[in-house]
Structures are given as structure tokens and as C-alpha cells.
Design an enzyme around this catalytic site. Structure first.
Site: not given
Ligand code: BGC
Length: 758
Positions: A283
Site C-alpha cells: 500500500d
Molecule cells: C489506500 C489504498 C489505495 C492506495 C492508492 C492507499 O492510501 O489504502 O486502498 O489503493 O492508497 O490510492
């Protein structure tokens, strides 16, 4: 450089007939292709493939373009118009030494341009066909915008509505969430992720993100192995079994080990036990955050921990790029480890069809849409149809709903005219200017002359909350609350019925948006009291992304319709239901507690040694003495404008042999005046086992349409697999003995029979 690569590729194409058809491609050709490429890559180029960078909506920064040109970035996330993506892809295939294409990932969670209801709402439809349609359309729109992969579905189970991301998930039940996870993965990916209109699914967030302690985002998860294996792991497993090409690793930690540094989680559970062979993506910034977690002293250690644990791609990377090449050269990180990760990235790109044509989704400049936001690119009819299947009718005293189309309606509430909130959290590239508010939806049916509008209240007036959400996320009327409420009360006097649109601003049910209270925020409760005091019938339309503790409001209201955040066509879909052009059929997938203090509150709980029993002495039973026992609304609950009843439940046998099965039948009748759909739910309870088993667990369901007065026999089958669970040693077993089978139209009012597994 791409030309050289294309020559190599066409040699393969000629040699391996049927290469162009993903279904007939041999894995040998894929492997040879990737191995050949790997052999030619320098450490920097290999690490480049493990780095994902953010793409700004405007022209990309020159630094980003340069690293791509040097082969030191393998993928991008975020969203930019096709010309920008094309420029980035050209830098990769024309300027980098080996011409390896990038892939582009984005959060296409519940729609891309056409926004469908939030995932929690989609799940509440219990309608696999509608959910599949929404994800298929999202994939079509996203691929037409040049995207190759979506960071979806979010399959994190949650029993804690304080966690703002429950809006993105599929509720509390492992069986239902697994069914939906599978449907969504298949719909995003189509026949295969390289086919036209398909994108690769990256399920998330592995694992257990929905169980963060206290519902506080990014917190540690403290959980027993039985809970993990029996419940929380199930939807990830289902996504893998459905063929998800990628999996995102969660940001937090499990039992004190940050997931991005947890080789037990990523290698043993994900790879060995679940058999996942796809790509893992960290993530956002997770590798860097290993320092904050306190398991890495510096970037070098963080990178080494993450790659060793099994994080293939680092999202928003710094440390993989800055640390790994030297570590490979010094032997600190083995080449084999890096090659394994790079292999996964190249294989994913291969599966997306990017080696065949790096521009297969970006398309040619000539074909770029003149106006990317044009109406013609939306799927409004589908969005409206899916949305109305997701609204849960929670109350309907004296059949206040549906409303007659000739009624004069007071439309009140801070969310009545909001188009932004209608789109919900993670609304991709959805344009609020194209969304339909509740007010507009009603206006299109009855005309503005039949509507009287008053805002009545703000969602919140808490300055800190407003600052937290950000000025663009919340609209504030500066007038004092008393003035706004009084204005609403006056407006209501001229109307026959009140429709109050209340709830949360969408940013309140979002990432990083955990709450300590589940009450309606701001002055909305006072507004509802004042509206009730006018004596006019009061319909509450709820817009929110989590279960709310709305006990008081429920008593005051005559009807309550939970509409979540319904997407681009929300207002029209809501009007369809309010005026009875569609009969509500959705059922809750998350328990609504009476008060925040009852959390965790979920239907598939254990009995305990001292269960609370209605009409019996309460002392020394498992309950809270200062609140009424049980939730406000249970899992599976939802009303209709018609009446359904179940009768004549029967089992084909009261003994199930291990190799066989039994069937369960029940008669479903529509005894009301309208055609409608309902969800027949099948639960089981393992009465005596080697470990305590839940009071009930969903094992199957059918969504059934019946005309007024119609009846139908509904059949289910159960076999040994439905009775299996993880025992204390984590063996997946079905133990002999008595089982109860329950069928109901919600999880609590059920008919019950027993059988024995021998
Ligand atoms: C979130 C994810 C997301 C990623 C990209 C993160 O902050 O936890 O769910 O896919 O950002 O946008």
C-alpha cells in the site's frame, strides 16, 4: 528499443501458434519469454520494475519521465488523461534500454466515470448479477481511459463501523463477501485480463485490515488464528480462487508484525496456503512506514525487510529504488529474491497483454475522446438500475412509502442537494457535475412546484472536523442552527410529507476517517425532532457509509430508507424507490448497533457460557446492563413494500452421510399487494464441536422475485463442505454431530430444523 523487443516477441508469436489467444497460451512460452528478459536486466532495471510511482493529472514531472526512460520505474498509480499516460508509456517503451512497458493502476472501486453505489451498498443488494454488471462497466470505462489494473475489490471484513473504510468493504460476513469478491474479480478481469475491456484486479488489503483495533485506521490487528482462518481470510481466498492477478498488502500490523514485513503472512499464508501466484503490491508508502512501525532503523533495512517478506512492488516508492540495487550488488539481498519479485511483475504485464501491445488500453492519439467527460461515455441506465437495488428499507410505518406522485413534498436536509456526497468515497474519476442529487431526482418526477426545499442543518459544525475533511469536501451554511431549523419547520407546514436527507458527508466514511460516535453528526438530530413535532409524516433518507446508531431518529420517523452513497444516478434511483417504481429489496450486510459501546456487534457471534435470553433474568449474562440487548438492525434485515412469508421448511433427511448431502426446501410467498424481490437466507449452527462455534453462519442465499400473490418453493443443498471449520489446530474439518439449519428473510427471524452429520 521497443522495436528490438517486438522482434523478439514476434519470433515467439510465430513459434507458438495460438499465442494471441490468452486462453491457449502455454505457460512455457510465458516463462521462457520472461526468463529471457530477466537475464538481460541490470540490478537497477530489475529494481525499477518493483517501483510504482504516482502519476499527476497534469503533465508528468520530468524526474518521473527520466526514471521511466532509464527503466527505473515499472508502474504508475493515479489517474491522468490518455495523452499523459501515452507520454509515460512512450518513455518506457521507446527510451528505456529494454523497452519494458509500464502498467497503470488506479482505485476503480465502485465505478470509474459512471459511479455506482459504494461497495457496502453494492453488497447490500445481495444481487450478484447487478454487482457483476457494475464492475464490468467500471472495467470497460477504466480500460477505455488507459488503465490496466484496479486496486479493487476491497474485501476486508469488518465488524467495527467506527472504521471509515467499512464503506469500501463488503460487510461483516465471510460467505457473502467471498461470493461478491469472486464476482467482482471475474467482472473486472473478464475472460482474461488482457482481453478488450478488461483490467486486472488487485484485491486488498491483505490481510485483516478491517479488524484494526478500536476501528482506528492503520492500527494494529490483534487476532487469534482461528478467527483469521475461519472468517477474515475467506474473501481474500475467494478473490485468489477467482483469479485475481494482484493483491495489495495492508498498511498496518497483525499481532505486532507490520504486514509489509511479515513473511509468515505473505509467503506462508498467501503463497503456500492460499496458492497465490500473482503480484503483491504494497500500500501507499508502506515500505517507508516500516521505520515508523519501529521494525526498521533505516531505508536499507526497510527495503530488505519488505522484499524478503514478499512485497513485490513498492507503491510510492523511495527505498526500493535507493537501496536495493546496492544491496543486490553487495549480496545483502539475494538475486534470487529480486528475480522472483521481478518475475511476478513481468508476468502480470504479460497477462495484461502489455508485451503484445503496450498501448492496448491507452489507444491511439487519433482515437482520444474529444471530451473525456462526455455524457456518451457514461452508463446511466445501468447505474440507476443497480443503485435502486442497494437501498435498504429499515422502517415503513403505516405504509407511508411509497409516496403518491401528486404529493407536495418538503425536501429537507444538508444532503438533499449534494451531488458530491452522492458519489461517495473513492469515486475514481466520477464527476459531481454529472451526478443527480435527491432533490433533482424527485424534481424530475413531480416537478419543482411540488417540492419545498429547506437545508435545515449542516452535516457538522465542528470546526476541527470541517478542517479535517477539507473545505472542498463539505458545504457549510453559515446561519445559526436555530435559524436553519426554524426555516425548515416553516417550509414543512406547507407540505403533505417530509423527506429529510440526512447522514454523513462522504469524507466521514473514508480512509483515515474513523469515528468515536455513530450518531448522526451536527444538528441533524435536533432538526429531525423539530420536523417530527410538525406532525407531518416524516421519511428519513439516510446517506452514510457505515452503520449508524440512529435509535432515536428511528422512533421519530415514519419511514427510513438507507440509501448509502448511491453514485451518479443516485437521485433518480432514490426517486424510483420513493415513488414505488421500484420495490426495495436490499438487506443489511453489517449490523447496526444501538450504541457505539456495543461494538463489535455482529450476527455470527459465539453463544458464550452465559448467553442473554429474552424474558429471563439478565444478571450475570453476556450483555451490557445499560443498553437494550442486541443491535438496532441485524445482518440480513431489510423490508419491502410487499409482504413475504416463509412456511413449510423441510429437510430431505435428518441425517447427512459424509459423502452425501441434504436438501433444504421452504415455501416463499408474496402475500402483499406488490411484486417484489427478497433474499432467502440459509444459516447453520454446529451445536457441539471441539471449539465453540457461532450461533449461526450464512451458508447460502437466493434473491427471488415474486409477483403479488405468487408462491415458490426455494431449494438449497448442503454438504459436508458447508459444515467445515478450522479447529484449534487449524485443521479444516467437519465434525460429526447435530447441526441446526435456519432459513429466514433476515438473520434473526428464522425457521429451524436439525440434522446429524454421521
Ligand atoms: C489506500 C489504498 C489505495 C492506495 C492508492 C492507499 O492510501 O489504502 O486502498 O489503493 O492508497 O490510492
Amino acid at each position: 528499443m521497443w522495436t528490438m523487443f517486438a522482434v523478439l516477441l514476434s519470433a515467439f508469436l510465430i513459434f507458438h501458434s495460438g499465442f494471441a489467444d490468452a486462453s491457449t497460451r502455454s505457460s512455457a512460452s510465458r516463462e521462457t519469454f520472461i526468463q529471457h528478459l530477466l537475464e538481460r536486466m541490470s540490478p537497477e532495471e530489475k529494481v525499477g520494475q518493483l517501483r510504482m510511482r504516482f502519476v499527476g493529472y497534469e503533465r508528468p514531472e520530468s524526474e518521473v519521465l527520466q526514471t521511466i526512460g532509464k527503466g527505473q520505474t515499472g508502474a504508475m498509480f493515479g489517474m491522468a488523461p490518455r495523452p499523459v499516460l501515452r507520454m509515460l508509456q512512450e518513455a518506457a517503451v521507446n527510451h528505456s534500454r529494454l523497452g519494458i512497458p509500464l502498467f497503470f493502476g488506479f482505485d476503480v472501486v465502485h465505478g470509474h466515470r459512471t459511479i455506482f453505489p459504494i461497495s457496502l451498498a453494492l453488497a447490500s443488494s445481495w444481487d450478484m448479477e447487478a454487482i457483476s454488471r457494475s464492475a464490468r462497466i467500471a472495467a470497460l470505462e477504466a480500460s477505455a481511459d488507459g488503465l490496466d489494473l484496479t486496486f479493487a475489490p476491497t474485501v476486508d471484513l469488518s465488524r467495527d463501523p467506527r472504521w471509515g473504510r467499512v464503506a469500501e468493504g463488503l460487510g461483516e460476513d465471510p460467505y457473502l463477501a467471498s461470493r461478491i469478491a469472486s464476482v467482482m474479480v471475474k467482472a473486472f478481469q473478464g475472460i482474461a485480463p488482457d482481453k478488450p475491456g478488461s483490467i486486472m484486479a488487485c484485491a486488498k488489503h491483505f490481510a485483516l485490515y478491517g479488524a484494526v483495533e478500536g476501528g482506528r485506521d492503520y492500527n494494529n490487528v490483534d487476532m487469534s488464528l482461528v478467527q483469521m482462518y475461519q472468517y477474515y481470510f475467506a474473501p481474500y481466498r475467494a478473490a485468489i480462487d477467482a483469479g485475481a492477478g494482484a493483491m495489495m498488502v495492508m498498511l498496518g500490523s497483525i499481532n505486532n508484525v507490520p504486514a509489509s514485513a511479515d513473511s509468515w503472512l505473505l509467503r506462508k499464508v498467501l503463497r503456500q496456503q492460499m496458492g497465490f501466484s500473482g503480484l503483491t503490491i504494497s500500500d501507499h508508502g508502506a515500505v517507508e512506514q516500516l521505520i515508523e512501525h519501529g521494525v526498521a532503523r533505516n531505508g536499507g533495512q526497510a527495503a530488505q525487510l519488505a522484499i524478503s517478506a514478499g512485497v513485490d512492488i513498492s507503491m510510492s516508492d523511495t527505498f526500493y529504488g535507493s537501496q536495493l540495487p546496492a544491496q543486490i550488488r553487495s549480496g545483502q539481498v539475494s538475486r534470487r529474491l529480486i528475480d522472483e519479485a521481478v518475475y511476478k511483475v513481468l508476468a502480470a504485464k504479460y497477462d495484461m497483454g502489455l508485451f503484445e501491445d503496450p498501448f492496448r488500453r491507452i489507444g491511439k492519439a487519433l482515437d482520444d475522446p474529444v471530451d473525456p467527460h462526455s455524457e456518451g461515455r457514461l452508463h446511466r441506465a445501468q447505474a440507476r438500475d443497480v443503485a435502486r437495488r442497494t437501498f435498504v428499507l429499515l422502517k415503513n410505518r403505516n405504509a407511508v412509502l411509497p409516496l403518491a406522485k401528486k404529493t407536495t413534498i418538503a425536501v429537507v436536509g444538508p444532503l438533499a442537494k449534494s451531488t458530491q456526497d452522492m458519489l461517495g468515497t473513492w469515486s475514481a474519476i466520477g464527476d459531481k457535475a454529472q451526478a443527480v442529487s435527491v432533490y433533482e431526482g424527485l424534481e424530475r418526477v413531480v416537478g419543482s412546484a411540488a417540492l419545498i426545499y429547506a437545508r435545515g442543518a449542516n452535516v457538522t459544525e465542528d470546526k476541527d472536523v470541517i478542517a479535517y475533511l477539507g473545505p472542498s469536501e463539505i458545504e457549510i451554511d453559515p446561519r445559526p442552527a436555530s435559524v436553519m431549523i426554524e426555516e425548515a419547520v416553516q417550509a414543512v407546514r406547507k407540505a403533505e410529507v417530509i423527506v429529510a436527507v440526512v447522514g454523513e458527508a462522504r469524507g466521514m466514511s473514508h480512509e483515515g476517517a474513523s469515528r468515536t460516535s455513530l450518531d448522526l453528526p451536527g444538528h441533524q438530530p435536533e432538526l429531525i425532532q423539530a420536523l417530527k413535532a410538525t406532525g407531518k409524516p416524516l421519511v428519513l433518507l439516510l446517506m452514510n457509509g457505515r452503520p449508524l446508531s440512529i435509535g432515536k431518529e428511528l422512533e421519530l420517523a415514519d419511514a427510513v430508507l438507507e440509501t448509502w452513497y448511491a453514485g451518479t444516478e443516485g437521485g433518480n434511483a432514490i426517486a424510483d424507490v420513493l415513488f414505488g417504481d421500484y420495490n426495495p429489496s436490499a438487506k443489511l450486510v453489517m449490523t447496526f448497533p444501538r450504541t457505539v459501546g456495543q461494538i463489535p456487534s455482529y450476527y455470527n457471534h459465539l453463544n458464550t457460557g452465559r448467553p442473554y435470553r429474552l424474558n429471563e433474568e439478565r444478571n450475570y449474562t453476556s450483555q451490557y446492563f445499560d443498553a437494550t440487548y442486541g443491535p438496532l438492525f441485524s445482518f440480513g434485515y431489510g423490508l419491502s413494500y410487499t409482504e413475504f412469508s416463509l412456511s413449510q421448511m423441510a429437510l430431505s433427511s435428518n441425517v447427512m452421510p459424509r459423502s452425501g448431502g441434504i436438501s433444504v426446501s421452504v415455501n416463499l410467498a408474496n402475500t402483499g399487494q406488490r411484486d417484489g424481490e427478497t433474499v432467502v437466507q440459509l444459516y447453520i449452527r454446529d451445536v457441539v464441536a471441539s471449539i465453540s462455534r457461532p450461533v449461526k453462519e450464512l451458508k447460502n442465499f437466493q434473491k427471488v422475485m415474486l409477483k403479488a400473490g405468487e408462491q415458490k418453493v426455494i431449494q438449497f443443498t448442503l454438504d459436508e463442505n458447508d459444515l467445515k471449520f478450522y479447529d484449534a489446530q487449524l485443521h479444516y474439518v467437519a465434525e460429526p454431530g447435530e447441526f441446526k439449519v435456519q432459513v429466514g428473510l433476515d438473520s434473526q427471524n428464522v425457521k429451524e430444523q436439525s440434522f446429524e452429520l454421521r
